[in-house]
Design an enzyme around this catalytic site. Structure first.
Site, PDB file in Angstrom:
ATOM      1  N   CYS A 194       0.829  -1.209   0.000  1.00  0.00           N
ATOM      2  CA  CYS A 194       0.000   0.000   0.000  1.00  0.00           C
ATOM      3  C   CYS A 194       0.857   1.251   0.000  1.00  0.00           C
ATOM      4  O   CYS A 194       1.907   1.304   0.627  1.00  0.00           O
ATOM      5  CB  CYS A 194      -0.950   0.003   1.202  1.00  0.00           C
ATOM      6  SG  CYS A 194      -2.182   1.304   1.095  1.00  0.00           S
ATOM      7  N   ASP A 195       0.339   2.253  -0.666  1.00  0.00           N
ATOM      8  CA  ASP A 195       0.928   3.555  -0.955  1.00  0.00           C
ATOM      9  C   ASP A 195       2.253   3.900  -0.267  1.00  0.00           C
ATOM     10  O   ASP A 195       3.298   3.873  -0.877  1.00  0.00           O
ATOM     11  CB  ASP A 195      -0.098   4.647  -0.627  1.00  0.00           C
ATOM     12  CG  ASP A 195      -1.316   4.558  -1.540  1.00  0.00           C
ATOM     13  OD1 ASP A 195      -1.424   3.564  -2.276  1.00  0.00           O
ATOM     14  OD2 ASP A 195      -2.160   5.458  -1.507  1.00  0.00           O
ATOM     15  N   LYS A 196       2.227   4.250   1.026  1.00  0.00           N
ATOM     16  CA  LYS A 196       3.428   4.785   1.679  1.00  0.00           C
ATOM     17  C   LYS A 196       4.441   3.706   1.992  1.00  0.00           C
ATOM     18  O   LYS A 196       5.608   4.002   2.243  1.00  0.00           O
ATOM     19  CB  LYS A 196       3.063   5.536   2.969  1.00  0.00           C
ATOM     20  CG  LYS A 196       2.004   6.600   2.797  1.00  0.00           C
ATOM     21  CD  LYS A 196       2.307   7.557   1.662  1.00  0.00           C
ATOM     22  CE  LYS A 196       1.100   8.384   1.281  1.00  0.00           C
ATOM     23  NZ  LYS A 196      -0.041   7.614   0.782  1.00  0.00           N
ATOM     24  N   SER A 202      -4.954  11.797  -3.393  1.00  0.00           N
ATOM     25  CA  SER A 202      -4.774  10.398  -3.725  1.00  0.00           C
ATOM     26  C   SER A 202      -4.386  10.281  -5.188  1.00  0.00           C
ATOM     27  O   SER A 202      -4.748  11.115  -6.021  1.00  0.00           O
ATOM     28  CB  SER A 202      -6.092   9.659  -3.484  1.00  0.00           C
ATOM     29  OG  SER A 202      -6.088   8.413  -4.146  1.00  0.00           O
TER      30      SER A 202
END
Length: 573
Positions: free
Chosen positions: A128-130, A476
């Site tokens: 996920c993203d980070k 986002s």
């Protein structure tokens, strides 16, 4: 021990070699390792696996498979875990303040585990993203031979015969508020949008940074676009475990791979795919770890001259699974290198250069996802940098899929995202409005929240290009519409965004790369004298600590001096 490795020169000698390390070795025997295992190089296998969200649910299993590859290639693996904050769940409430902070916690926790246990090499798994930039930042900080593995994207959901993603659900909330989507249909959509394991399927932040992993050379060629449920992910994990041992033998480290040219390659791939604006935050932060000066303006300059050629959601039609089937990131880079947009001489974790890897790819003219650079979707990139009187330290906007590239309107100011979202839900935002959400920057939030709930609701109401939204926070990768983030200096630092009042005129031009507050300097100076910084509700804990240390967004919102402050690198101990 294999004669390929001289353990006397590796960090793990401090915990495994010599009579004085007998107590340390006793711990390894307790875990079932034999004497010959303890004599081999130690490889950390860092996983961001957890049950918090589908992005992360397969990571531990993939990391365990990588351990088998390490063992087969002559190493001894040690799996450990770190946290994640999953944006799709943290979105739209105070929990999103934890998201960007988690990038630093992930990097720090991986660093601390590797330092404390003296691992010689590293394989990292993130979903996920980070967690993706967090893992890569740790790899660059530690500078031991390392490979980054993305856990893979989710397969698209299906609703009324159309592929859907979680962003469709966020936008349906706006349609529901506009009375254009019955509640029952919203409920049906939420149940089918995410059909299983994996990270968000469009070219949002996770897939954008997965593409960065390959473009910058830290991931195995064409490894990251395979969806999480595919059986090929096991082969990729095994290959990563084996290959990291080859990198250890070659002494090929992340800082040998991630040169200034490699960062330019990564930025080009972000722009070419219409990727997440968050890449303009993460690439400078990664560069900072290895002493390369590469800020928002450098990223934006690279974006400006890159054609947009991958027709991916949210601006386009397709998702990561489709890109994988079309040939993956390397198919994209094939046409980019042919067009002169990439540095082919950069080294990669394959042991070969990027150009040598690309030479093994045959262009597929029959796929529909990736355009030839000679016939791009648009001539310049899907992400654009802005600068002007409202943002002297810059700002960023994703224009992929947008028709309108300039906007002048009237400011409607909100001091936090919740107030703006409530106004959107009440249908108070009219055509021609520039919604300004401030005190959401790295320091002022603290934590620089993403605004997907608000932007998606606006888009769902049909207001996507009829209004603009400006913030010192973030967006986002799933955001679309005229949404400008990373405005700096942020409001908490007294930047011009702190001085905007309802009714001010703001002008944005993505073609020219400008963002200006149309208020005379005398008026601004009067407001500046009356301005007082906000006080957050976070006077203790991790968010307080982050706010004390974090730097400006244009430098990557970093929290420590990076390579410039080093007297030595961990890998040299």
């Amino acid at each position: 021990m294999s004669n390929r490795f001289d353990k006397s020169k590796l960090p793990s000698r401090h915990v495994s070699v010599g009579p004085e390390r007998a107590p340390h070795r006793s711990y390894y025997y307790a875990m079932g390792w034999e004497e010959e295992d303890i004599a081999k190089p130690f490889v950390g296998v860092a996983s961001a696996g957890n049950d918090s969200a589908p992005c992360n649910t397969t990571l531990n299993a993939q990391a365990d498979i990588a351990r088998e590859g390490v063992i087969a290639a002559g190493g001894t693996p040690f799996r450990f875990n770190t946290i994640t904050v999953t944006d799709g769940i943290a979105m739209g409430h105070q929990g999103m303040k934890s998201s960007l902070v988690s990038r630093e916690v992930i990097a720090d926790s991986v660093e601390l585990s590797v330092r404390g246990h003296c691992y010689d090499a590293l394989v990292t798994f993130a979903g996920c993203d980070k967690s993706l930039p967090g893992m890569m930042m740790a790899m660059l900080r530690l500078n031991v031979p390392s490979i980054f593995v993305y856990g893979g994207s989710i397969l698209p959901g299906s609703h009324k015969g159309e592929d859907v993603t979680v962003v469709d659900v966020f936008e349906a909330v706006g349609q529901y508020a506009a009375n254009n989507c019955p509640l029952q249909e919203l409920i049906e959509l939420e149940k089918v949008a995410c059909p299983g394991h994996g990270a968000c399927g469009g070219q949002f932040t996770a897939n954008t940074m997965a593409c960065v992993g390959e473009a910058i050379g830290l991931s195995l060629p064409n490894s990251n676009m395979a969806p999480a449920p595919y059986k090929s992910r096991a082969d990729i994990a095994t290959a990563a475990g084996k290959q990291v041992m080859t990198l250890l033998e070659l002494d090929l480290k992340p800082r040998d791979i991630c040169t200034k040219e490699a960062f330019e390659n990564a930025a080009r791939v972000v722009a070419a795919t219409g990727g997440s604006t968050n890449a303009a935050l993460h690439l400078p932060a990664m560069a900072h770890e290895c002493g390369i000066d590469y800020n928002l303006f450098d990223v934006a300059e690279t974006f400006k001259s890159t054609p947009y050629i991958a027709d991916l959601k949210p601006g386009g039609k397709y998702v990561a699974k489709d890109m994988h089937e079309a040939g993956g990131v390397y198919m994209l880079m094939k046409t980019m290198l042919d067009g002169g947009y990439l540095h082919g001489n950069c080294r990669t974790v394959s042991g070969k250069t990027l150009g040598e890897n690309i030479d093994e790819i045959t262009w597929n003219p029959d796929q529909k996802v990736i355009y030839d650079v000679k016939t791009p979707i648009t001539e310049t990139g899907g992400v654009v940098g802005l600068r002007g009187t409202l943002a002297p330290e810059g700002a960023i906007v994703k224009v992929a899929g947008m028709e309108r590239l300039s906007f002048t309107g009237t400011a409607r100011v909100f001091e936090c995202e919740e107030d703006a979202f409530a106004a959107v839900e009440r249908r108070e935002i009219v055509d021609g409005t520039v919604v300004v959400i401030r005190y959401e920057g790295p320091r002022g939030g603290p934590g620089m929240r993403e605004m997907l709930s608000t932007t998606a609701a606006l888009y769902g109401q049909g207001m996507g290009e009829k209004v603009a939204l400006i913030t010192d926070g973030r967006f986002s990768g799933g955001t679309r519409g005229f949404c400008i983030g990373h405005v700096g200096p942020e409001a908490a630092a007294g930047g011009p965004i702190a001085l905007v009042e309802d009714g001010d005129q703001i002008s944005i031009d993505a073609n020219k790369g400008t963002i200006d507050l149309l208020v005379d300097e005398e008026t601004l100076e009067r407001r500046r004298k009356d301005w007082q910084a906000n006080v957050t509700n976070y006077g203790a804990g991790a968010l307080w600590r982050y706010a004390q240390n974090v730097g400006p967004a244009y430098k990557g919102a970093i929290t420590h001096p990076g390579a410039q402050g080093e007297t030595h690198i961990y890998s040299d101990i």
